[in-house]
Motif scaffolding. Structure first.
Motif, PDB file in Angstrom:
ATOM      1  N   THR A 175      -5.794  -0.239   0.046  1.00 17.84           N
ATOM      2  CA  THR A 175      -5.925   0.635  -1.122  1.00 17.84           C
ATOM      3  C   THR A 175      -4.612   0.668  -1.894  1.00 17.84           C
ATOM      4  O   THR A 175      -4.197   1.695  -2.394  1.00 17.84           O
ATOM      5  CB  THR A 175      -6.325   2.050  -0.685  1.00 17.84           C
ATOM      6  OG1 THR A 175      -5.316   2.561   0.223  1.00 17.84           O
ATOM      7  CG2 THR A 175      -7.669   2.046   0.019  1.00 17.84           C
TER       8      THR A 175
ATOM      9  N   VAL B 220      -1.580  -1.282  -4.565  1.00 21.28           N
ATOM     10  CA  VAL B 220      -1.342  -1.318  -6.002  1.00 21.28           C
ATOM     11  C   VAL B 220      -2.248  -2.311  -6.710  1.00 21.28           C
ATOM     12  O   VAL B 220      -2.472  -2.212  -7.912  1.00 21.28           O
ATOM     13  CB  VAL B 220       0.133  -1.658  -6.295  1.00 21.28           C
ATOM     14  CG1 VAL B 220       1.040  -0.567  -5.781  1.00 21.28           C
ATOM     15  CG2 VAL B 220       0.508  -3.002  -5.679  1.00 21.28           C
ATOM     16  N   GLY B 221      -2.775  -3.307  -5.993  1.00 23.40           N
ATOM     17  CA  GLY B 221      -3.642  -4.301  -6.608  1.00 23.40           C
ATOM     18  C   GLY B 221      -2.862  -5.408  -7.297  1.00 23.40           C
ATOM     19  O   GLY B 221      -1.629  -5.377  -7.394  1.00 23.40           O
TER      20      GLY B 221
ATOM     21  N   SER C   8      -9.256  -8.326  -6.272  1.00 18.98           N
ATOM     22  CA  SER C   8      -8.318  -7.215  -6.441  1.00 18.98           C
ATOM     23  C   SER C   8      -8.497  -6.576  -7.808  1.00 18.98           C
ATOM     24  O   SER C   8      -8.939  -7.231  -8.760  1.00 18.98           O
ATOM     25  CB  SER C   8      -6.876  -7.710  -6.279  1.00 18.98           C
ATOM     26  OG  SER C   8      -5.971  -6.647  -6.406  1.00 18.98           O
ATOM     27  N   ARG C   9      -8.133  -5.272  -7.865  1.00 29.69           N
ATOM     28  CA  ARG C   9      -8.074  -4.537  -9.121  1.00 29.69           C
ATOM     29  C   ARG C   9      -6.820  -3.677  -9.130  1.00 29.69           C
ATOM     30  O   ARG C   9      -6.462  -3.102  -8.099  1.00 29.69           O
ATOM     31  CB  ARG C   9      -9.303  -3.646  -9.292  1.00 29.69           C
ATOM     32  CG  ARG C   9     -10.588  -4.411  -9.583  1.00 29.69           C
ATOM     33  CD  ARG C   9     -11.725  -3.459  -9.904  1.00 29.69           C
ATOM     34  NE  ARG C   9     -12.956  -4.172 -10.219  1.00 29.69           N
ATOM     35  CZ  ARG C   9     -14.095  -3.581 -10.544  1.00 29.69           C
ATOM     36  NH1 ARG C   9     -14.152  -2.242 -10.616  1.00 29.69           N
ATOM     37  NH2 ARG C   9     -15.161  -4.298 -10.798  1.00 29.69           N
ATOM     38  N   ILE C  10      -6.198  -3.618 -10.291  1.00 38.49           N
ATOM     39  CA  ILE C  10      -4.971  -2.833 -10.411  1.00 38.49           C
ATOM     40  C   ILE C  10      -5.283  -1.368 -10.106  1.00 38.49           C
ATOM     41  O   ILE C  10      -6.197  -0.767 -10.669  1.00 38.49           O
ATOM     42  CB  ILE C  10      -4.378  -2.980 -11.824  1.00 38.49           C
ATOM     43  CG1 ILE C  10      -3.910  -4.416 -12.059  1.00 38.49           C
ATOM     44  CG2 ILE C  10      -3.229  -2.016 -12.033  1.00 38.49           C
ATOM     45  CD1 ILE C  10      -2.724  -4.808 -11.225  1.00 38.49           C
ATOM     46  N   GLY C  11      -4.501  -0.801  -9.181  1.00 42.33           N
ATOM     47  CA  GLY C  11      -4.628   0.603  -8.837  1.00 42.33           C
ATOM     48  C   GLY C  11      -5.733   0.915  -7.846  1.00 42.33           C
ATOM     49  O   GLY C  11      -5.837   2.061  -7.400  1.00 42.33           O
ATOM     50  N   GLU C  12      -6.557  -0.079  -7.470  1.00 45.62           N
ATOM     51  CA  GLU C  12      -7.652   0.180  -6.529  1.00 45.62           C
ATOM     52  C   GLU C  12      -7.456  -0.516  -5.194  1.00 45.62           C
ATOM     53  O   GLU C  12      -7.950  -0.054  -4.173  1.00 45.62           O
ATOM     54  CB  GLU C  12      -8.989  -0.261  -7.147  1.00 45.62           C
ATOM     55  CG  GLU C  12      -9.373   0.530  -8.390  1.00 45.62           C
ATOM     56  CD  GLU C  12     -10.734   0.110  -8.920  1.00 45.62           C
ATOM     57  OE1 GLU C  12     -11.438  -0.655  -8.206  1.00 45.62           O
ATOM     58  OE2 GLU C  12     -11.099   0.549 -10.017  1.00 45.62           O
TER      59      GLU C  12
ATOM     60  N   THR D 145      -6.784  -4.404  -2.800  1.00 41.48           N
ATOM     61  CA  THR D 145      -7.018  -5.837  -2.680  1.00 41.48           C
ATOM     62  C   THR D 145      -7.801  -6.119  -1.413  1.00 41.48           C
ATOM     63  O   THR D 145      -7.577  -5.471  -0.378  1.00 41.48           O
ATOM     64  CB  THR D 145      -5.681  -6.609  -2.657  1.00 41.48           C
ATOM     65  OG1 THR D 145      -4.943  -6.296  -3.837  1.00 41.48           O
ATOM     66  CG2 THR D 145      -5.916  -8.109  -2.590  1.00 41.48           C
TER      67      THR D 145
ATOM     68  N   THR E 242       0.847  -1.191   0.000  1.00 40.16           N
ATOM     69  CA  THR E 242       0.000   0.000   0.000  1.00 40.16           C
ATOM     70  C   THR E 242       0.883   1.242   0.000  1.00 40.16           C
ATOM     71  O   THR E 242       1.847   1.338   0.779  1.00 40.16           O
ATOM     72  CB  THR E 242      -0.932   0.008   1.227  1.00 40.16           C
ATOM     73  OG1 THR E 242      -1.749  -1.172   1.186  1.00 40.16           O
ATOM     74  CG2 THR E 242      -1.830   1.227   1.223  1.00 40.16           C
ATOM     75  N   GLU E 243       0.572   2.193  -0.883  1.00 38.40           N
ATOM     76  CA  GLU E 243       1.363   3.409  -0.986  1.00 38.40           C
ATOM     77  C   GLU E 243       1.091   4.340   0.212  1.00 38.40           C
ATOM     78  O   GLU E 243       0.121   4.155   0.966  1.00 38.40           O
ATOM     79  CB  GLU E 243       1.037   4.137  -2.293  1.00 38.40           C
ATOM     80  CG  GLU E 243       1.274   3.312  -3.558  1.00 38.40           C
ATOM     81  CD  GLU E 243       2.752   3.048  -3.794  1.00 38.40           C
ATOM     82  OE1 GLU E 243       3.580   3.786  -3.217  1.00 38.40           O
ATOM     83  OE2 GLU E 243       3.083   2.109  -4.549  1.00 38.40           O
TER      84      GLU E 243
END
Length: 604
Positions: A503, A505-506, A555-559, A561, A479-480
């Motif tokens: 929230t 990288v997914g 999971s979704r990329i950028g949203e 997991t 997570t960023e």
């Protein structure tokens, strides 16, 4: 043993070797030899009686009895050579010659013997050869033409007597004898026809038995695929009446994607005159009215082997090869799994080299600096800091080794659970507190949502903490900054559902299905910014399975997991995980507290 059997055995001994292995040919040769031998022998037996009654014979009488030797010679010719058509040609000549001689001396075409010329082609018909019948017809017509010509030009010798009564009696004798001979030929033809039909029925019964009991399906097709005949075995293979497969019924069951290959094989076989083989899918009915597809292999060839038939008909043999296809598919999957395992091994070696080299470099580097403290003029605070870094690096190495040992024990089936009652909320809060510092350092909000009235669980508390620590640490790791990790626990039915949402990288869709495989890490190894061996989620997945629970990852990329783990409140008997490979396991140190295995390594 009856007389008929003795005669049959004697006749079979006279047959040519080429006629002994086919029943119909054997019957034809026997029918040719038997009447000629019996007739000639009967005539020779009657010759002494004739001499005793008539006295010395005249020249025509001697010639007539000598002619009776001809059938014996014909039987000998067939017995020695096996040439059935040639024997019938000689028999036609042997019959037409005496008839011609008798007719010439008894009135020509008006002779009582001329009627016997009709018998010549009738006898030749027993040969079942058009060439022999054509020769016999030509011979009889030639003889009749010669007799007519000789009578027309007056070249015939004068008849022996002109008594009309005698002439009528002789005509009646000629007709009666010819009729009796023709009747004998008819009975012989009927016997051969009966034998042929009987043999044909035997062959049909044999092939019908094969068609009914063989597992392969035999069919006859036109070049457009229309079925003209299909064996009863199709009912067992496709579970439908064979009559429903006639015409284009079979084609309608071919999978749409395989129809071009099916028709191409039939057309190539019909036009090219060669064997063709094709594999395609056929719809098979089940007992509930629905259907599934099976794989069949069809080998087709033209109806006349070696050349295309005039109407392009093809004979095909179909075999169910579904089991072989499944084995091939299993082999391909096993090969793909081996390739993935090899790739995982390569990624594991690359990752482990990084995971081990970094802390070992820290241990070696800072320990050398402490050894050379006099040269570097290190104060006590600096030495303490270096010692702490060495300790943290060692703890990281220990966590890596412990993860590998735990995974190997789970794969080998030697990992044991120790269920006992405990409070899941307290364990969950404790794990989140351990990771709160790491979350703050990374600028991440760690939110815990667990109701105070969560019931007790009867499970392995150590395994529960390991599941929570691995899931939460993974969420923090990916997570960023300024992100959020939410840990919640609720009771749904007889299960405790633990959800860890981030929230971050997914995970890509192609990597999502492999999450939980040992040593697998989403993304390329050398593009990763985070450390890790790829064992965290694999250990979680194995522990959840041993508890009889379930794990779901979305999971979704950028949203971000979400990992949901459902564990039973009351632990069932441990589920034994079959070993995936022969992995040698080591015993980890038992004195190390669980909390120390998951301390976060600070940056050196």
């Amino acid at each position: 043993m009856s007389i008929t059997s003795i005669i049959r055995d004697c006749l079979d001994a006279l047959l040519h070797p080429s006629a002994r292995y086919d029943a119909l040919t054997r019957a034809r040769h026997r029918a040719f030899i038997a009447p000629r031998l019996i007739g000639s022998l009967a005539a020779f037996a009657a010759f002494p009686v004739y001499l005793a009654m008539q006295g010395a014979p005249s020249a025509p009488e001697v010639a007539a009895f000598a002619w009776l030797v001809a059938p014996i010679l014909l039987a000998w010719f067939l017995s020695r050579t096996g040439r059935y058509e040639g024997a019938h040609v000689l028999s036609s000549l042997a019959l037409a010659g005496p008839v011609m001689m008798v007719a010439m001396f008894t009135g020509g075409i008006e002779s009582f013997a001329a009627i016997w010329l009709v018998v010549v082609p009738l006898e030749a018909a027993l040969s079942a050869s058009r060439r022999v019948v054509t020769f016999a017809v030509g011979l009889a017509l030639s003889c009749a033409t010669i007799l007519i010509a000789l009578g027309h030009f007056g070249w015939l010798p004068a008849p022996v007597g002109d008594d009309p009564a005698l002439h009528g009696m002789m005509m009646g004798f000629g007709v009666a004898s010819a009729t009796l001979y023709a009747a004998g030929l008819a009975f012989g033809a009927e016997s051969l026809a009966r034998t042929s039909v009987s043999l044909l029925n035997v062959e049909e019964d044999r092939y019908r038995l094969l068609a009914r009991h063989m597992s392969d399906v035999v069919s006859r097709h036109r070049r457009n695929g229309a079925v003209q005949f299909i064996s009863p075995a199709a009912e067992a293979v496709l579970r439908t009446p064979a009559s429903d497969l006639l015409g284009h019924g079979l084609f309608d069951r071919v999978h749409v994607a395989d129809r071009p290959a099916y028709l191409t094989a039939l057309a190539d076989s019909a036009h090219g005159g060669e064997c063709r083989s094709v594999e395609f899918r056929l719809r098979r009915d089940d007992r509930e009215g629905a259907g599934d597809f099976i794989w069949v292999e069809m080998r087709c060839r033209p109806l006349e082997q070696g050349a295309a038939t005039a109407d392009g008909e093809v004979v095909a043999v179909m075999r169910d090869v579904t089991e072989r296809k499944m084995q091939e598919q299993a082999l391909q999957e096993a090969r793909a799994a081996a390739e993935r395992a090899d790739a995982s091994k390569s990624r594991f070696l690359a990752t482990m080299s990084h995971e081990l080299r970094t802390p070992l470099n820290a241990v070696i580097g800072f320990s050398e600096m402490i050894v050379q403290e006099e040269l570097l003029l290190l104060d006590a605070a600096r030495r303490k800091e270096y010692a702490q870094l060495i300790h943290d690096s060692g703890q990281h190495l220990l966590s890596v080794v412990n993860g590998i040992l735990d995974m190997s024990k789970m794969e080998s089936g030697t990992f044991e659970l120790a269920p006992e009652p405990f409070a899941p909320r307290a364990a969950l809060v404790n794990c989140c507190n351990l990771l709160a510092l790491k979350a703050r350092e990374n600028g991440i909000d760690l939110v815990t949502r667990a109701s105070d009235d969560l019931p007790e669980m009867n499970s392995d508390p150590r395994a529960f903490k390991q599941i929570v620590l691995n899931l939460v640490s993974n969420a923090i790791k990916f997570t960023e900054r300024d992100g959020t990790v939410t840990v919640s626990a609720v009771v749904e039915g007889a299960r405790l559902v633990l959800r860890v949402c981030d929230t971050g990288v997914g995970i890509a869709a192609e990597d999502l299905k492999r999450i939980g495989d040992p040593f697998f890490q989403a993304g390329k190894t050398y593009q990763r910014r985070q450390e890790g061996t790829g064992l965290g989620l694999s250990i979680v997945k194995s522990l959840v399975a041993m508890h009889g629970g379930q794990m779901d990852v979305q999971s979704r990329i950028g949203e971000g997991t979400t990992v949901a783990v459902a564990l039973p409140l009351v632990s069932a008997p441990p589920v034994v995980i079959e070993p995936a490979s022969n992995v040698a396991t080591l015993t980890p140190p038992r004195s190390m507290p669980i909390e120390q295995r998951h301390q976060v390594k600070r940056s050196a």
